[in-house]
Design an enzyme around this catalytic site. Sequence first.
Site, PDB file in Angstrom:
ATOM      1  N   ARG A 161       2.881   4.925  35.957  1.00 48.77           N
ATOM      2  CA  ARG A 161       3.959   5.669  35.286  1.00 48.77           C
ATOM      3  C   ARG A 161       4.478   6.813  36.168  1.00 48.77           C
ATOM      4  O   ARG A 161       4.880   7.859  35.667  1.00 48.77           O
ATOM      5  CB  ARG A 161       3.480   6.256  33.950  1.00 48.77           C
ATOM      6  CG  ARG A 161       3.106   5.243  32.897  1.00 48.77           C
ATOM      7  CD  ARG A 161       4.315   4.439  32.436  1.00 48.77           C
ATOM      8  NE  ARG A 161       4.057   3.719  31.213  1.00 48.77           N
ATOM      9  CZ  ARG A 161       3.491   2.509  31.158  1.00 48.77           C
ATOM     10  NH1 ARG A 161       3.144   1.899  32.276  1.00 48.77           N
ATOM     11  NH2 ARG A 161       3.298   1.915  29.998  1.00 48.77           N
ATOM     12  N   SER A 235       4.835   4.886  24.101  1.00 49.18           N
ATOM     13  CA  SER A 235       3.636   5.724  24.297  1.00 49.18           C
ATOM     14  C   SER A 235       4.075   7.156  24.581  1.00 49.18           C
ATOM     15  O   SER A 235       4.865   7.383  25.493  1.00 49.18           O
ATOM     16  CB  SER A 235       2.831   5.236  25.496  1.00 49.18           C
ATOM     17  OG  SER A 235       2.484   3.884  25.337  1.00 49.18           O
ATOM     18  N   GLU A 331       3.841  11.343  28.588  1.00 45.58           N
ATOM     19  CA  GLU A 331       4.544  10.405  29.449  1.00 45.58           C
ATOM     20  C   GLU A 331       6.042  10.620  29.266  1.00 45.58           C
ATOM     21  O   GLU A 331       6.847  10.377  30.160  1.00 45.58           O
ATOM     22  CB  GLU A 331       4.155   8.991  28.994  1.00 45.58           C
ATOM     23  CG  GLU A 331       4.453   7.910  29.974  1.00 45.58           C
ATOM     24  CD  GLU A 331       5.041   6.692  29.311  1.00 45.58           C
ATOM     25  OE1 GLU A 331       6.267   6.534  29.378  1.00 45.58           O
ATOM     26  OE2 GLU A 331       4.283   5.892  28.744  1.00 45.58           O
TER      27      GLU A 331
END
Length: 335
Positions: A161, A235, A331
Amino acid sequence: MQQHISLRSFNTFGIDVSAAAYTELHTPADLQTLIREGYTRTSHLFLGGGSNVLFTRDFDGLVLRNCLKGIHVVEEDAHTVLIEAAGGEVWHHLVMFTVERGWGGIENLSLIPGTVGAAPMQNIGAYGVELNQVFEELTAVHIQTGEQRTFNKQDCAFGYRESVFKKDLKGQYFIQSVRLRLQKQPQVHIAYGAIKDVLAQKHITLPRVQDVSEAVIAIRQSKLPDPRVLGNAGSFFKNPEIPEAQYHILKQSFPAIPGYPAAPGHIKVPAGWLIEQCGWKGKRVGNTGAHKDQALVLVNYGGATGAEILALAYAIQESVQQRFGITITPEVNII
Ligand code: EPU
């Protein structure tokens, strides 16, 4: 150029904040014009699908939405095909374009919300595949000089990520187009448990790209809330990577703690599990909550402000820290 518009339909959390100004980029020339006229020298924000942002207050600047469209084949040989997609294309449309043709590589990334231009930013990944595995190069424009630059895989410094566009070059480049190399005789990736189960239920023993895509879509639809129905940004936190020694100590107190191999000497622990253990799964706080089927996904039940979602995120972060001594980090981009 529009003034004082609501961004509610431009972020999948459905947060109702306003932007002082808003415009859309439909061609690369639009961006060059805006740069020349100085718009990127004052407060501005580039937006793709708005599926990875949390607005916590009104944005006192110009929002530029990437609406560049187009998918084409650059070159192909007997084994591979190189495709280029414009940054404003919907990611899932690109996946469907490749899946329909039987080209393999991004079928596990079916149904990820957002745009093609945002995909390399955070090296999107799901069900055992990450974008960097098929990534060839991208074209980006420096938002101050208008200069165009090609970034190969190494230049992008992809991680979990992560990419150079979230770190050293944060806020400096606009991703105009992305090139991916796909396989014509693909090896499908079905090691991720749930995919195998779905295929077995359908008695599929030799899965095609299409079958894997359909399995991923079914899994996502069964676990992840549809942002059009329930506001969310997927998420909310990254899965933390902790030192092996810390993991083994935790395992003594929490024998069920899951862990997956990560960077050398580290174990990746699913944040969803940690959050669930702290009692947040399915819990509602005002108009916000952690989703009932996937605790890692924070949701807006309707009318929540970004500040409320952020407050929930801090509370969750704090309880995971208290209970496990693990810091989980967002995130999602908090604006
Ligand atoms: N788990 C729980 N409780 C929960 C959620 C998860 O115990 O409420 C545990 C289970 O042990 C499960 C494990 O966590 O086996 C992993 O869960 P899952 O397969 O749902 O994946 P994840 O690690 O929670 C990551 C990505 C997702 C991606 C899935 C599938 C991150 C931050 N998230 O989630 O990506 O779809 O894997 O590959 O890495 C996103 O980035 O927005 C996203 C949805």
